[in-house]
Design a protein around this motif. Sequence first.
Motif, PDB file in Angstrom:
ATOM      1  N   HIS A 844       0.842  -1.025  -0.023  1.00  0.00           N
ATOM      2  CA  HIS A 844       0.007   0.027  -0.177  1.00  0.00           C
ATOM      3  C   HIS A 844       0.711   1.281   0.038  1.00  0.00           C
ATOM      4  CE1 HIS A 844      -3.694  -2.227   0.210  1.00  0.00           C
ATOM      5  NE2 HIS A 844      -3.404  -2.852   1.310  1.00  0.00           N
ATOM      6  N   ILE A 865     -11.626   0.871   1.728  1.00  0.00           N
ATOM      7  CA  ILE A 865     -11.020   2.171   1.780  1.00  0.00           C
ATOM      8  C   ILE A 865      -9.477   2.432   1.088  1.00  0.00           C
ATOM      9  CG2 ILE A 865      -9.810   1.993   4.289  1.00  0.00           C
ATOM     10  CD1 ILE A 865     -11.585   5.274   2.598  1.00  0.00           C
ATOM     11  N   LEU A 866      -8.900   1.153   1.208  1.00  0.00           N
ATOM     12  CA  LEU A 866      -7.559   1.000   0.870  1.00  0.00           C
ATOM     13  C   LEU A 866      -7.526   0.538  -0.787  1.00  0.00           C
ATOM     14  CD1 LEU A 866      -5.770  -0.451   3.520  1.00  0.00           C
ATOM     15  CD2 LEU A 866      -5.862   1.879   3.036  1.00  0.00           C
ATOM     16  N   LEU A 870      -4.746   7.250  -2.368  1.00  0.00           N
ATOM     17  CA  LEU A 870      -5.033   8.295  -1.291  1.00  0.00           C
ATOM     18  C   LEU A 870      -5.321   9.543  -1.841  1.00  0.00           C
ATOM     19  CD1 LEU A 870      -5.311   9.222   1.741  1.00  0.00           C
ATOM     20  CD2 LEU A 870      -2.889   9.458   1.877  1.00  0.00           C
ATOM     21  N   ILE A 873      -8.891  10.138  -2.394  1.00  0.00           N
ATOM     22  CA  ILE A 873      -9.541  10.386  -1.295  1.00  0.00           C
ATOM     23  C   ILE A 873      -9.403  11.777  -0.907  1.00  0.00           C
ATOM     24  CG2 ILE A 873      -9.971   9.874   1.152  1.00  0.00           C
ATOM     25  CD1 ILE A 873      -8.811   6.999   0.402  1.00  0.00           C
ATOM     26  N   SER A 949      -5.938   8.580  13.636  1.00  0.00           N
ATOM     27  CA  SER A 949      -7.137   8.259  13.175  1.00  0.00           C
ATOM     28  C   SER A 949      -8.370   8.508  13.491  1.00  0.00           C
ATOM     29  CB  SER A 949      -6.859   6.497  12.997  1.00  0.00           C
ATOM     30  OG  SER A 949      -7.062   6.073  14.247  1.00  0.00           O
ATOM     31  N   GLU A 961     -13.157  10.112   6.080  1.00  0.00           N
ATOM     32  CA  GLU A 961     -12.848   9.005   5.011  1.00  0.00           C
ATOM     33  C   GLU A 961     -11.188   8.973   5.139  1.00  0.00           C
ATOM     34  OE1 GLU A 961     -13.732   8.030   0.777  1.00  0.00           O
ATOM     35  OE2 GLU A 961     -15.032   9.760   1.052  1.00  0.00           O
ATOM     36  N   VAL A 962     -10.539  10.040   5.381  1.00  0.00           N
ATOM     37  CA  VAL A 962      -8.835  10.017   5.539  1.00  0.00           C
ATOM     38  C   VAL A 962      -8.648   9.098   6.725  1.00  0.00           C
ATOM     39  CG1 VAL A 962      -6.855  11.585   5.638  1.00  0.00           C
ATOM     40  CG2 VAL A 962      -8.545  12.248   4.185  1.00  0.00           C
ATOM     41  N   GLN A 964     -10.497   6.872   7.983  1.00  0.00           N
ATOM     42  CA  GLN A 964     -10.782   5.334   7.776  1.00  0.00           C
ATOM     43  C   GLN A 964      -9.383   4.887   7.036  1.00  0.00           C
ATOM     44  OE1 GLN A 964     -14.141   4.550   5.654  1.00  0.00           O
ATOM     45  NE2 GLN A 964     -15.385   6.196   6.663  1.00  0.00           N
ATOM     46  N   TRP A 965      -8.718   5.683   6.336  1.00  0.00           N
ATOM     47  CA  TRP A 965      -7.703   5.230   5.420  1.00  0.00           C
ATOM     48  C   TRP A 965      -6.507   5.162   6.368  1.00  0.00           C
ATOM     49  CZ3 TRP A 965      -2.510   6.899   4.787  1.00  0.00           C
ATOM     50  CH2 TRP A 965      -1.642   6.339   3.868  1.00  0.00           C
TER      51      TRP A 965
END
Length: 1510
Positions: A844, A865-866, A870, A873, A949, A961-962, A964-965
């Motif tokens: 990743h 989410i991955l 990024l 997002i 997070s 959302e970020v 969650q990443w």
Amino acid sequence: MERLERGLFRLEQGFELQFRLGPTLQGTEVQVYTNYPAKGHKFDRLKFRPLDWVYPNGQEDDCDKYCRLDLMVAGSYQYYFSCGDKEKVGGGYIIVDPVLRVGANDVILPLDWICSQTYLAKCLGPLDKWLDRVRVAKETGYNMIHFTPLQKLGVSGFCYSMADQLELNPDFSPEGKHYTWGDVGNLVETLRKDWNMVCISDVVYNHTAVSSEWIHLHPECGYNLVNSPHLKPAWLLDRALWHLSCEVADGTFSEQGVPALFQDEWNINALSGILWQQVFSRLRLWEFLQVCVDEAVEQFRQRLQAGESYVNPECKKQLKLVQDPQHRRFGNTVDMNSALDIFTPHSMSPSDIQECCICFKKRLEELNSGLYEEMNHHAEQAIKCIVENVVYERLSDQGSKLGPVTRKYPLCSRYFSFPFKEMTFDEEMQLMEQREKACHFLAHDGFVKGNDLLRNCAEPGSEAYLRRELVCQADTIKLRYGEKPEDCPYLWSHMKTYTEMTANIFSGVCLINCLSTPLHVAEYMLDQARSLRPDLYVVAEPMISSEELQNVCVTRLGITSLIRDPMGAADRQEEEGSLSWFGGEPVGAFFQPSLRPLIPAVSHTMFMDVSPNNHSPIQTCSVYDLLPRSTLISMACCATGSIRGYDELLPCQISAVGEDHQYTCWNSEARTCDQVNLQTGILAGKLALNQLHQELAAEGFTQVYVEQLDEGVVAVTRHCPSSHQSVVAVLRRAIKNPETQHHTEAVSPMFIPGHIQEVVLEAVTNSNKKKDKNINGLPECTAEIQEHIQLKDSKVVKKADMVSKHNSIYQEIVFEKFTPGCVIIFRVTPEPKCQEQLGVLRHHLIQFSPQYQTGSLAEHSTPSILTKPLRIIMSKLTLADMNMLLYRCDAEEREDGGGCYNIPSWLPLNYGGLQGLMSVMAEIRPKNYLGHPLCDNLRQGDWLMDYVSERLLAKGGAVGEVGQWFQAMFGYLKNIPRYLVPCYFDSIIQGAYTSALEAIFKYMSSFVQNGSSLVKQLALGSVQMCGVGHSCAFPTLSPHLKDVPYHLSEVTNQVEQCCVTLAAGLPHFCAGVLRCWGRDTFISLRGLLLLTGRHLEARNIILAFAGTLHHGLIPSLLGQGSSVRYNCRDAVWWWLQSIQEYCKLVPNGVSILKCPVRKMYPTDVSGPQPTEAQDQLLYDVIQEAMQSHMQGISFRETNAGPQLDNNMNDKGFNVEAGVDQTTGFIYGGNRFNCGTWMNKMGESEKAHNKGIPATPRDGSAVEIVGLCKSTVRWIVKLHNDGHFPYAAVNIPREGQTYSVSYVEWDLKIQENFEKKFYISRDPQDPEEKQPELVHKRGIYKDSLGASSPWCDYQLRSNFLIAMMVAPELFTVEKAWEALAVAEKKLLGPLGMKTLDPDDMVYCGVYDNNLDNDNFNRAKGFNYHQGPEWLWPVGYFLRAKLYFAKKMGKQTYDETVNLVKNILSRHAVHLERSLWKGLPELTNENGQHCLFSCECQASSMATILEVLYDL
């Protein structure tokens, strides 16, 4: 770019090297030169070429421009740079490492793979036997053979004393054969191609053997009494000592206590007396320094009688001696001019001349007496050295025990050769003056202990030969090169041929006596070698403790590797520590970006278990220590080496001097003592270690960790940062023989993270109890070795259990019988789950850098989410979201009920967002500072990951959302070994941060997108300072306005406006009632919002503040709800200036004038109205502001009193402003309030300044007059263009209304400004009504009509603002002169002084906590009375650029350079600041101020405006 001549910078071939300007060079004409050859050209050390500047953004910006070199050729290269008309302002050297190749296909042999074995050439025997003898190296895993010189040796047999540098040693040719250098070359090539082994050989440049025939044919190549007559006293002493030695040997002085055989201290004391009486007193060496007094006096007398005189223009009355070039007794003379200058007769009468000569003679006798004492000091030192040497050689237990003095073993070493038959001392003295004989008295080579090794001790200025300080090599002649080949053509030519011959045969050279060889000589010779073999491998032994001096040699000569011998280490800890210092990175090191600053390095190392210059370690310590020592060396991440014989455990090392033994041959079936195989000594262990060393280098095990487990027990870990496999060696040293010295049996358990895959090597050293003094006899010890076994089969590991510790799985190793001499090496892999998580994590991370590709692993079920990059997002986030993601200091975070992360045992982070982490990681990452408290915190638990997070998840939406990443990425991170968490955490944060910046700049203007790094850094201030705050009462915008952002309130659950507000400064002015300041907002709006392309946010802020207009003013402090303060006179003018800038910079910007404004105060007498009130158009609000000022403003602040401002005097709440109808100037204020940006109110009761403004600036403040002029001029144009419906303002007077047009108002200000504000150079200026208050001329007043008239005349930075917003008010020449004064008096490193330092109340240090009786300082009263504020610098620089353009091209170009140079300081501060911002102010001379905001919106905005103007 700096002066870095003593810094070491190493790069591999293929790298791109960039030269960038340091802050002091920006804004100057800099040219970089280098002798690195252009493509297709040969290297010439003296030929430098200029490098072209590269402009990455297509703009000539000094912040980012660079010169580049593509490094493809090995060697040492110099660069320097010029600055303007100054040549070579700074510079340094760059070393490009060579590439070694082996095998038929020329496979690369990296430097860290090297395993070298040294062979003493004289022990190899005939050339046809060499392959059998060096096969030992091949069979035991070495890949480099290092030969000592293969040349014909001198009579002493010393390996490094060559009789002829060009002749192959005849001992290599057996009877009937004649081998040549060609045969050696063929053998070397066979080793390279067939055996994959590189060969190098020693080169010696500083001496030759005494028996060299060529040195006697060319005695000018050495230091003799003809070309070095300064050595005459030393030579005389040397001969006298030889004759004394002969007499001692013959027993001449036995009765005086000096027998041939020294036995005790009494003999030594007697020797000292003999030396003084029989040698030094008789030699009268002081005469070589002295002047013949009678001759000098006679010469002086004759000059006086001839009427000569002399006056020294330097006024230095000092008698000068002139050195006799032939260094004869009484040969020195006097500089008669200095004598005539000092000794002057009263008249030319014979008696006065005689008196003068007597004085002169007396002075000469005093000088001679001093020179006598000087020589006596040399003599005392010489006697001391001679005596100490005799004690060491003949009495000391550590010495060589030479026995009685003989002609073979004289009293002391001879310092000079004497190639003639024996004769008496008197006869020898006569030879000294015969040039054809004296030229053959050649100085021997040697070194002086503790001396600067770069200093030549045989040159004039050194007295080492005279003082007998030389550790002499009596079988060598010291070579004298001079400064250039023309000084000694034969020697330079001879050594050049020798060098070229060596380079043609060998892949590298080892410089012997590197520091004793003149640097320019070694430099020249290596240049010749590299011209034939560009990838020449060069090694040397440093022999010096000073790293700086060592670096001089390494950089100038391009030394590839320095030999490090642990035998020289002071203790075992130093030896073990050197592994981590010279080998690789620490385990768990951070991943570095591909473009990074080049930092000084340490020399690449060839780490040897023993070097040829040291005694056998078997003799100096225990044989049991040899295998552990070899293991320690082999685990180093660098080149390694040994010497033949070490692995065979020979009881005595073959000496470099005098030995003629031959090495044994290899035979795998050997059973006799003249052959060796893997059963011999520790050869099997060494084979395994060498193979492991090369395997670790090949597989990228570049990280090293050394740990002391117990006394003598050391663990060394080599780690691969991509596969995360490790090899761990545990060894037990034997400092002393364990058979005779006690050692503890127990060894502490060891915890190894991960799973032990196998035991790579296990070895136990055992004694054979046999000893054979033959050098090729059986060794006294052998090593019992097992390779590639399972842990259960180990003989030294009792048990190994899996345990949980520090959130990770470890294998606990319990040792048994781990005695000195034992070694065990484990191969370790992460637990399968950890390995999988690491692979997926790296997969990743590939989106951020391809360096994570190796070791990556695709996942079967990836969190959704991955599944997208990024950057996709990130593209959903607004710039207000980015403020949340990257920034928000503690005060802002606490408004949401949180706070910044606090690192235990350290500090809280500056920001809750990613910048808080990035600022700290930027300090840690380049240094691999894994011991930092942040790294400890990451290893100890998941708290920081959860903070990052969860903080974002709580926000929901795109920000969530970020979050969650991050949560998904940290899910992998939590399951990897804890020692790897910091480096991967950094990779995740760094990748996300970079992605965020890319997304941010896409939202911004082309000025930012195409701008320099400084532009981009300052533009980030827009994100940093602009956010949506919950507690800041931002006025409601009209519902009829388009594109207003809304969100669902977390408090009321209602949809409400969520406009961005602009914080004045971090961390003090960013939250609650202190966030929104009208003045600061609009000083900053042009730079942070308009120039960055944030037009919508700028519009909303302008219209929101328009809705707060009351009494013709906008609030200084927006406050909570309706508790606003209208106590500043300038904020409304900054607001109007911002509207003007909006109309200019935004496409169709004038449309804002017709935007609806929801007014809070429809009239001056009404209270705040509900949000449903009627709208006004913006141009009506502007007209109201102008009309109010023309009519006059006078009111008392709402809620006036201590409840509003506890420090203010009651009269200070009265606000007044208006327009002077004569001049058109805005005026206002009183002595009890401060309505401009210089708004410090006294707070100290102790100092009696409470309620008194430090800088009331009442009357007409110069910057407000300028802002008003700018606005009026703009309105005139707007009206003419049909965008503004009003042409005039009205004045009610005596019941009637008069109209004043904007054109008339504009003209009044124009006509009166310089008349009233300029302080003329002419003391008789009729416009100056109070000349007694003037203390600086050629400047502009700070105000007009102040209640304290002297305040008008203070030099401050405020006129610079007027200059920029209304330059038409200023005459160019007067403005330029005033700017020069401001530059000289007010400009600091970062900011502008707020008051002339010559002013009596100036104080440049701001301390808001100080509360004493000092009226001018207590409680920070001097806030604007000296401290250097940054935002005015922007106006100074912009004004400077504006008027410079009017002054002509040359002036403008010079000013551009000045501006760039000043801005470079801001760039440096931004780069180094943990807050990543520019401060509000500094103390005097740019010193940090504890009470300043670390980031100030106005500071960053105005500097950005300068860059826009550029």
